[in-house]
Enzyme design. Sequence first.
Site, PDB file in Angstrom:
ATOM      1  CB  CYS A 117      -2.169 -12.278   8.025  1.00 17.60           C
ATOM      2  SG  CYS A 117      -0.518 -13.410   7.880  1.00 17.60           S
ATOM      3  CG  HIS A 258      -1.320  -8.907   5.974  1.00 17.14           C
ATOM      4  ND1 HIS A 258      -0.308  -8.696   7.004  1.00 17.14           N
ATOM      5  CD2 HIS A 258      -1.039  -9.940   5.270  1.00 17.14           C
ATOM      6  CE1 HIS A 258       0.582  -9.704   7.062  1.00 17.14           C
ATOM      7  NE2 HIS A 258       0.063 -10.482   6.253  1.00 17.14           N
ATOM      8  CG  ASN A 288       3.565 -11.539   6.434  1.00 16.72           C
ATOM      9  OD1 ASN A 288       2.925 -11.246   7.462  1.00 16.72           O
ATOM     10  ND2 ASN A 288       3.106 -12.326   5.734  1.00 16.72           N
TER      11      ASN A 288
END
Length: 333
Positions: A117, A258, A288
């Site tokens: 990520c 993020h 996500n």
Amino acid sequence: MLQESGLGIAITGSGAATPTPYLDNQGLAQLVETSDEWIATRTGIRQRHLAGASDSLSGLATAAAKEAIAMAGIAAEDLDLIILATSTADDLFGSASQIGAQLGARQAVAFDLTAACSGFVFGMVTAAQFIRTGVYRNVLLIGADILSRWVDWSDRRTCILFGDGAGAVVMQASECDRFLGFEIRSDGTQNNCLNLNYQGSPKELIDGVAIGQGGYQPITMNGQEVYRFAVKKVPEVIQKALFRANITVDQVDWLLLHQANQRILDAVADRLHIPAEKVISNLANYGNTSAASIPIALDEAVRQGKIKPGDTIAAAGFGAGLTWGAAIFQWGS
């Protein structure tokens, strides 16, 4: 190819692509014991886009890249370098070269970069070094992941979180420097908090010679530890990047994190004393998307007219590794 040192960098184009099918929280409630209220309250996520069996990472990445290249006003043949930040390449040997071929970027060298990520921020920093030294002038950076391939859809701790997508930016050599500062970190001692591990079984080839052969087990995560890690480390790394950029928090127009969990976004903004109206959030619609989350959110905000040329953005990624990092940049040339 430029040979001068100390070149400036501009981020001149963005693009994004997500699969059309989506799974909302009501749909998830048919798979596991959960509810829309439970998921939305704890994560801020309402739905996530999911790649189908015939979809490919390279296809999503190529679509996002085409949009970024068009916005930057260049042709694919002008690209010198393509960096693909991903943890879910179609080919374990890498997918960046295939994307380059699909784009027709005949002059560009291409490679994959894996930092989960944090991958997009790590990719920005990597691209910046090639431009700074004068080796390359036009760099395409893509963040893309199809994590639905590796989710245990019976595990409600993880299956509620992840979606699929791709985002891209074009970074170019410029007389005016828009890439202001960065800080990147990693800590392998916390690797067990978030994993997509290889799992093999012994296979004997001949007497006395055995190998391990298998595949990858689904994503596992210690959510509480990841939350504590992010809330502590992300504000710190942003402050260090701001120091390197020689600007203050008050000069930041947008906080672009993020897109992992709305609670994390809120907590980081609160610790940095950044007001909610400066926080970019779109995870309600996408979940996500790992390395794709920052560029997807960036592109959406640019195309909505929210982010304008010259705006200062503090971007930060965090995730498996564990890795985390921040980049301070201004949008546009």
